[in-house]
Structures are given as structure tokens and as C-alpha cells.
Write a protein that holds these residues in place. Structure first.
Motif, PDB file in Angstrom:
ATOM      1  N   ALA A 108       0.845  -1.194   0.000  1.00  0.00           N
ATOM      2  CA  ALA A 108       0.000   0.000   0.000  1.00  0.00           C
ATOM      3  C   ALA A 108       0.885   1.250   0.000  1.00  0.00           C
ATOM      4  O   ALA A 108       0.582   2.241  -0.673  1.00  0.00           O
ATOM      5  CB  ALA A 108      -0.930   0.002   1.207  1.00  0.00           C
ATOM      6  N   ILE A 109       1.996   1.182   0.723  1.00  0.00           N
ATOM      7  CA  ILE A 109       2.918   2.331   0.742  1.00  0.00           C
ATOM      8  C   ILE A 109       3.532   2.556  -0.642  1.00  0.00           C
ATOM      9  O   ILE A 109       3.741   3.676  -1.072  1.00  0.00           O
ATOM     10  CB  ILE A 109       4.021   2.108   1.815  1.00  0.00           C
ATOM     11  CG1 ILE A 109       3.377   2.154   3.212  1.00  0.00           C
ATOM     12  CG2 ILE A 109       5.110   3.176   1.702  1.00  0.00           C
ATOM     13  CD1 ILE A 109       4.330   1.802   4.341  1.00  0.00           C
ATOM     14  N   ILE A 110       3.786   1.477  -1.357  1.00  0.00           N
ATOM     15  CA  ILE A 110       4.356   1.611  -2.705  1.00  0.00           C
ATOM     16  C   ILE A 110       3.324   2.189  -3.681  1.00  0.00           C
ATOM     17  O   ILE A 110       3.619   3.060  -4.493  1.00  0.00           O
ATOM     18  CB  ILE A 110       4.862   0.242  -3.221  1.00  0.00           C
ATOM     19  CG1 ILE A 110       6.050  -0.218  -2.368  1.00  0.00           C
ATOM     20  CG2 ILE A 110       5.246   0.322  -4.687  1.00  0.00           C
ATOM     21  CD1 ILE A 110       6.413  -1.684  -2.556  1.00  0.00           C
ATOM     22  N   ALA A 111       2.076   1.707  -3.584  1.00  0.00           N
ATOM     23  CA  ALA A 111       1.063   2.095  -4.580  1.00  0.00           C
ATOM     24  C   ALA A 111       0.440   3.466  -4.315  1.00  0.00           C
ATOM     25  O   ALA A 111       0.024   4.147  -5.255  1.00  0.00           O
ATOM     26  CB  ALA A 111      -0.040   1.036  -4.636  1.00  0.00           C
ATOM     27  N   THR A 112       0.376   3.871  -3.051  1.00  0.00           N
ATOM     28  CA  THR A 112      -0.318   5.125  -2.735  1.00  0.00           C
ATOM     29  C   THR A 112       0.229   6.355  -3.476  1.00  0.00           C
ATOM     30  O   THR A 112      -0.546   7.112  -4.062  1.00  0.00           O
ATOM     31  CB  THR A 112      -0.353   5.356  -1.207  1.00  0.00           C
ATOM     32  OG1 THR A 112      -1.054   4.264  -0.621  1.00  0.00           O
ATOM     33  CG2 THR A 112      -1.055   6.648  -0.854  1.00  0.00           C
ATOM     34  N   PRO A 113       1.547   6.586  -3.486  1.00  0.00           N
ATOM     35  CA  PRO A 113       2.025   7.771  -4.218  1.00  0.00           C
ATOM     36  C   PRO A 113       1.690   7.703  -5.714  1.00  0.00           C
ATOM     37  O   PRO A 113       1.422   8.737  -6.339  1.00  0.00           O
ATOM     38  CB  PRO A 113       3.538   7.733  -4.018  1.00  0.00           C
ATOM     39  CG  PRO A 113       3.779   6.828  -2.876  1.00  0.00           C
ATOM     40  CD  PRO A 113       2.648   5.856  -2.843  1.00  0.00           C
ATOM     41  N   ILE A 114       1.681   6.490  -6.266  1.00  0.00           N
ATOM     42  CA  ILE A 114       1.368   6.347  -7.696  1.00  0.00           C
ATOM     43  C   ILE A 114      -0.072   6.786  -7.949  1.00  0.00           C
ATOM     44  O   ILE A 114      -0.354   7.588  -8.840  1.00  0.00           O
ATOM     45  CB  ILE A 114       1.588   4.884  -8.148  1.00  0.00           C
ATOM     46  CG1 ILE A 114       3.077   4.530  -8.006  1.00  0.00           C
ATOM     47  CG2 ILE A 114       1.107   4.673  -9.579  1.00  0.00           C
ATOM     48  CD1 ILE A 114       3.416   3.079  -8.263  1.00  0.00           C
ATOM     49  N   VAL A 115      -0.987   6.264  -7.119  1.00  0.00           N
ATOM     50  CA  VAL A 115      -2.398   6.626  -7.275  1.00  0.00           C
ATOM     51  C   VAL A 115      -2.590   8.130  -7.005  1.00  0.00           C
ATOM     52  O   VAL A 115      -3.296   8.823  -7.742  1.00  0.00           O
ATOM     53  CB  VAL A 115      -3.292   5.795  -6.321  1.00  0.00           C
ATOM     54  CG1 VAL A 115      -4.739   6.244  -6.402  1.00  0.00           C
ATOM     55  CG2 VAL A 115      -3.185   4.312  -6.663  1.00  0.00           C
ATOM     56  N   THR A 116      -1.919   8.638  -5.985  1.00  0.00           N
ATOM     57  CA  THR A 116      -2.033  10.065  -5.646  1.00  0.00           C
ATOM     58  C   THR A 116      -1.566  10.935  -6.815  1.00  0.00           C
ATOM     59  O   THR A 116      -2.241  11.887  -7.206  1.00  0.00           O
ATOM     60  CB  THR A 116      -1.193  10.397  -4.404  1.00  0.00           C
ATOM     61  OG1 THR A 116      -1.460   9.442  -3.388  1.00  0.00           O
ATOM     62  CG2 THR A 116      -1.511  11.783  -3.886  1.00  0.00           C
ATOM     63  N   GLY A 117      -0.391  10.585  -7.351  1.00  0.00           N
ATOM     64  CA  GLY A 117       0.187  11.379  -8.443  1.00  0.00           C
ATOM     65  C   GLY A 117      -0.717  11.408  -9.667  1.00  0.00           C
ATOM     66  O   GLY A 117      -0.950  12.467 -10.257  1.00  0.00           O
TER      67      GLY A 117
END
Lengths: 232, 365
Positions: A108-117
Motif C-alpha cells: 500500500a505504501i508503494i502504490a499510494t504515491p502512484i495513485v495520488t500522483g
């Protein structure tokens, strides 16, 4: 060459015979990465929308951090999650290191910035006056945000694909925080690494093929939705 | 059509951006049922004023009063926004069907399905887009999209509708038919409207009141007749289509008329002035008549000047003809007359206009 052909043959054999171990690994991969993606969508869409719609001091820095986060190396995430969950680490009392939950957290920590960006970019791409138009239709602030998210649904599907794609294929963090425990935290990627290490190329290839097919099917479905709705 | 009741007012409005005043309006009142047009060039502050009047943007200085109550708190603003509607230059439709777009304002208000169906049906009909109800908004032409945007705004049944250059990006035939529909709907629904435009014909056609804006200020406000025929200064004049602007000095007065000397020629004007006063005179191009021979005694036009055609600019149904008759004069000539007179650049013509067709103002210092 023979190794590859044999591997692919083995893959389909394992698939069609529904080998219980391979099936278990596959389902766990889906469950863990699916949950991590869902969490990242909840956080990422909220944060991305909030940053896109507000102006505050230091916003530029936050946007830069999000963009940097989109390329977060999984092993670094794995390292820090391990440190936090370590027996005498800050969150050691939870006793969740080497459990599927630990993998979910790391992914989740890896994917969150991707989704946020991607959410941030999608929201900023909407016409400038659209927010004013929605307000003029009488919307409350919450209604406005909901309508904006609906308007950005196509690029947001890209966020789902990118988020899920990054975590299902990730190995570094999963192996560090999950430990590749047979029947418990062993997922497709960690199993592939292990079998390759043992020289069992046929099984490794089989697992790789399954991972590939899985990624392809999920993205195919999402792409189908996205392209059907695409503006012409 | 003009009601007497004030529905919306701004007072002491002052907005600056980077130290420059972009809006400076001591007071403006919109009356119930009235169509007010803000006319002026780009950057005059029309759009900013509309955003403030619709309370989509809060002004730091100045107050907004709707039906006698101040719209000051955020709650009051939210309440107020449920009573108004806004149409922008871009249609800004949602990624949904035409029906869903027109229904959006009602859905936001939590109106029940049955009523939505009935109201949306009515407004689709009013703007001639009933046949498009299931079409995706992405597949509409520019005109259809703007019709949908107008229907969406009217379907709310707003007490005031704000329109920001709603026809600017449409081609002339589409603009014409859409303007007709807007005019009819404004009249039938008796909706108060404030519209920004830079097109004087749009303003003339739709408004009860025209406010001419320049550099953030309202320099003149009045009925279309007043604004068109009695502009307060050169800017207002040039903006409402008074293309001939000449300056001169009063040399003679004679009971109800006076003579202005312009480049050594005498122009006779109806009105009262003192000898020696410096004036600016405006003549609307449609009030200038061209002929090949001096009209002699057949005309009531007191001002007859021989001149030479400098330029002919086709404008569709008519032509702008620029003439040098000692001063620069512009006349509108229909295609038919242009042919009858066989006008061409360099040809000698006689221009005439009545003493009453001239609007004068005292020269600005």
C-alpha cells in the motif's frame, strides 16, 4: 530453449490441474495486492483530490514529494516497514512482521504515491471553470468533489491499473516483510525468486507465466472499460 | 418587461490584482425580470464582475445584496447559489448523456425522479434538443453543447441567470438561432439575467439595460437607445458602433441648431451649445447616406459633403465604406446599393446625414 518450452508446458499443467499449492499462492497474491491497491485508492484519490483543489504554502514541495514517491524503490519500503515492525521497533507490539498484513502495508505504501500522483494530474487536467460551473449548479463542497471525481473517472482507471500493476509484480518488499513462508506469505513473485534460486526453472517459469497472465487479464478488463468510455 | 423591484445589488465593489484595480464599482442594481448586459472589450472586468455577482468568487471589498439581504457568510453564499444559474462561454458539460446533464442541477438539489423527468423534458423541448436526450455530451456539436448548457441552467428555474459570453465560440448561424431561443426563454420564464458580451448587436437584441465597461469601471449605464445614441465619451461611442468620430469647435448658434466647424467644413447639429465650445461629434454609420450626385432639395439632410471613397470592407449583408470628405466618415451600404452606385475605391461620392443624426459631447480635457 528446451527449459523455456518445458516451463511453459509445466505452467499450463499446473494451471489446468489446479495444483493446490500454486492455486494458493496465486489467490494470496491477488488478495494481498488487491487489498493494498484498494487501500492506496482510498488514500491516493482523497489526497490527490485535496492537493489538486487547494492552495497552501508548501504545496509545490508536497507535489514534488508525491511525484518522487511514484518511483519509490520497493526494497527501501521493505526495509523501513521491516524496521518499524521489528520485534523491538516502534510498531513491534503489533507482531505482524512476516504476515500477509505486513505485505499489504508495504505494498500500500508503494502504490499510494502512484495513485495520488495520477489523481492529482487527472484533477488538474479538468477545465478550470468546471469547479465554478458545479458550484453554480448549487453543489455543496462535498457534492462538487464527488462530481469532479466522477468526471476524472477515465484517468482514475489508469491509476487503478498502475497501482495494481506496481504491487502485484513487486518482489523486494514482499520478501523482506513477508518472509516467503510456504502456505502463509508466499506470493507469486517471491515463489518465483525462490524457485529460480533453487534451479527449478520449470516451476519458476510456470509461476512467471501465471503472473503475466494474471496482470494481462486484469489490465485487459480495465482497458476495456476505459476504451469503451473514451471520448471520440 | 422591466420590473421596479431590485433583486440584486452590489455596493462599493473594489477588486485589485497586483496593485491594479480590476473592478471599481460604487453601485449596481439589477431589477426583477430585467436583462442587463455588460458590454466592453476583453479585460474590462465583465467576467470578474459576473463571478462576483454570482458569488462564485468572494470579493474582499464590497457587499452583495440579494432581495434585500446581504450575501456575506459561506452559508448565505451556498443558499444564494441555489437560486442562481451560470452559463459560461465553454459549455462545461459532464461526461454523461444530455438528459443527465440537464438533470444535474435538480439532482444536486435532491429533486425526486418523477419531477426531474418532467422538468428536464420541458427544458430539452424549450431548447430544441429533445431528440438528443440519450446522446453522450461528448458527441455534441458546439451549438448542441451550448443548448444543453443553457437548458441545464434554466432547468434549475433560477431567479437570476448569469451568462458569460455564451455565444462567443459559435459560428454566426448557430449563434443567431441560439440567441433567438435564449431571448424567447428569458421572456417566457421572466427570468432576470445578467450577460457579458463584447458584441453590441447581441447586447442590443437582448437587453433592457446596457452597462458599458472599460478598465474595471461602468462608464455608462442606460437603455439600449440611450447607450447607442448618446454615448458619454469616445470610448463608449467607439464601442457601440459610432464609427465616425470627429472633433471641432462651435462657430455659430441659431435657435435649436448650431454649426460645428470640422476641418474647415460646417456641420449642422440639432441642440444647444455656445460659440467657441470644443466638441466631439459622433455619427452612426447606418445614418449616413451615399449618392453619386448632390441630393439637392430632395433631402432633409442638412449635412452634405462631397468626398472620395478610401476603402470598402465587405461585412456580409452590408459594406463598410470609408470616405474622405475633409474628415473621415464611415457609412454602411447594402450590397444592392453598392452595386447600384457602382462604388469603388477612389470614386467621388456625396455623403449626407441629418442634423439630428449627430451625437455630440463636450471635448474631454
Amino acid at each position: 530453449m528446451e527449459i523455456i518450452v518445458e516451463g511453459i508446458r509445466q505452467a499450463f499443467y499446473l494451471l489446468f490441474t489446479l495444483d493446490p499449492e500454486v492455486l494458493g499462492i496465486t489467490l494470496l497474491s491477488l488478495e494481498v495486492s488487491g487489498t493494498a491497491t484498494l487501500i492506496s485508492l482510498l488514500i491516493g484519490i482523497s489526497v490527490g483530490t485535496a492537493v489538486a483543489l487547494t492552495r497552501f504554502p508548501g504545496r509545490q514541495l508536497v507535489v514534488s514529494m508525491i511525484n518522487t514517491g511514484m518511483g519509490l524503490p520497493p526494497v527501501v519500503v521493505g526495509l523501513f516497514v521491516t524496521i518499524f515492525l521489528w520485534r523491538n521497533g516502534p510498531l513491534g507490539d503489533l507482531e505482524i512482521l512476516y504476515t500477509p498484513t505486513a505485505i499489504v502495508i508495504a505494498q500500500a505504501i508503494i502504490a499510494t504515491p502512484i495513485v495520488t500522483g495520477i489523481t492529482l494530474a487527472a484533477m488538474q487536467h479538468l477545465p478550470k471553470n468546471l469547479r465554478l460551473q458545479i458550484l453554480a449548479l448549487g453543489a455543496t463542497r462535498l457534492q462538487m468533489i464527488w462530481i469532479l471525481v466522477k468526471e476524472a473517472k477515465l484517468p482514475l482507471l489508469a491509476a487503478v491499473m498502475a497501482g495494481f500493476g506496481s504491487v502485484i509484480s513487486e518482489v523486494g518488499a514482499s520478501i523482506m516483510v513477508g518472509g516467503n513462508i510456504k502456505g502463509y506469505t508466499r506470493v507469486l513473485t517471491t515463489a518465483t525468486v525462490m524457485e529460480t534460486g533453487k534451479g527449478n526453472f520449470d516451476i519458476a517459469i510456470a509461476l512467471g507465466v501465471i503472473l503475466f497472465i494474471l496482470c494481462f487479464m486484469i489490465n485487459a478488463v480495465l482497458t476495456q472499460i476505459q476504451q469503451k468510455e473514451r471520448p471520440r | 418587461m422591466t420590473g421596479e423591484m431590485s433583486i440584486l445589488e452590489v455596493r462599493n465593489l473594489y477588486v485589485e490584482r497586483g496593485g491594479v484595480a480590476v473592478l471599481d464599482i460604487p453601485g449596481l442594481t439589477v431589477c426583477e425580470g430585467q436583462v442587463l448586459t455588460l458590454i466592453g472589450p476583453n479585460g474590462a472586468g465583465k467576467s470578474t464582475l459576473l463571478l462576483i455577482l454570482s458569488r462564485l468568487v468572494k470579493s474582499v471589498q464590497g457587499e452583495l445584496i440579494f432581495r434585500g439581504r446581504k450575501v456575506d457568510s459561506n452559508d448565505a453564499a451556498q443558499d444564494y447559489r441555489r437560486k442562481i444559474a451560470m452559463v459560461f462561454q465553454e459549455p462545461l458539460l459532464f461526461d454523461a448523456t444530455v438528459f443527465d446533464n440537464v438533470a444535474s442541477g435538480l439532482r444536486i438539489r435532491g429533486v425526486n425522479r418523477g419531477e426531474i423527468k418532467q422538468v428536464v423534458g420541458e427544458y430539452l423541448e424549450r431548447f430544441g434538443i429533445s431528440h438528443l436526450d440519450r446522446r453522450s455530451a461528448r458527441k455534441l456539436s458546439g451549438g448542441e453543447a451550448q443548448r444543453t448548457s443553457l437548458a441545464r441552467a434554466f432547468a434549475i428555474r433560477p431567479e437570476i441567470i448569469f451568462l458569460d459570453e455564451p455565444f462567443s465560440s459559435l459560428d454566426p448561424p448557430t449563434r443567431e438561432s441560439l440567441m433567438g431561443d435564449l431571448e424567447r426563454n428569458l421572456r417566457e420564464t421572466q427570468t432576470t439575467a445578467v450577460m457579458a458580451t463584447h458584441d453590441q448587436f447581441e447586447a442590443l437584441r437582448l437587453s433592457d439595460l446596457i452597462a458599458v465597461m472599460n478598465k474595471g469601471k461602468i462608464i455608462q449605464i442606460g437603455s439600449p437607445g440611450e447607450v447607442m445614441n448618446h454615448p458619454v465619451d469616445e470610448f463608449a461611442a467607439s464601442f457601440v458602433g459610432m464609427e465616425t468620430i470627429i472633433t471641432g469647435e462651435v462657430t455659430k448658434t441659431d435657435g435649436g441648431t448650431f454649426i460645428v466647424s470640422v476641418s474647415d467644413q460646417d456641420v449642422e447639429v440639432t441642440g444647444e451649445m455656445h460659440v467657441g465650445e470644443k466638441l466631439t461629434c459622433f455619427v452612426r454609420p447606418e445614418n449616413v447616406t451615399l449618392s453619386l450626385e448632390p441630393p439637392g432639395g430632395k433631402t432633409s439632410a442638412r449635412n452634405v459633403f462631397p468626398g472620395i471613397v478610401l476603402k470598402i470592407i465587405p461585412m456580409g449583408f452590408f459594406n463598410r465604406v470609408c470616405i474622405d470628405c475633409g474628415f473621415y466618415l464611415v457609412a454602411y451600404v447594402t450590397n444592392q446599393s453598392l452595386e447600384d452606385l457602382s462604388l469603388s475605391v477612389g470614386k467621388s461620392v456625396t455623403a449626407s446625414f441629418k442634423a439630428t443624426a449627430i451625437h455630440v459631447i463636450r471635448k474631454q480635457k
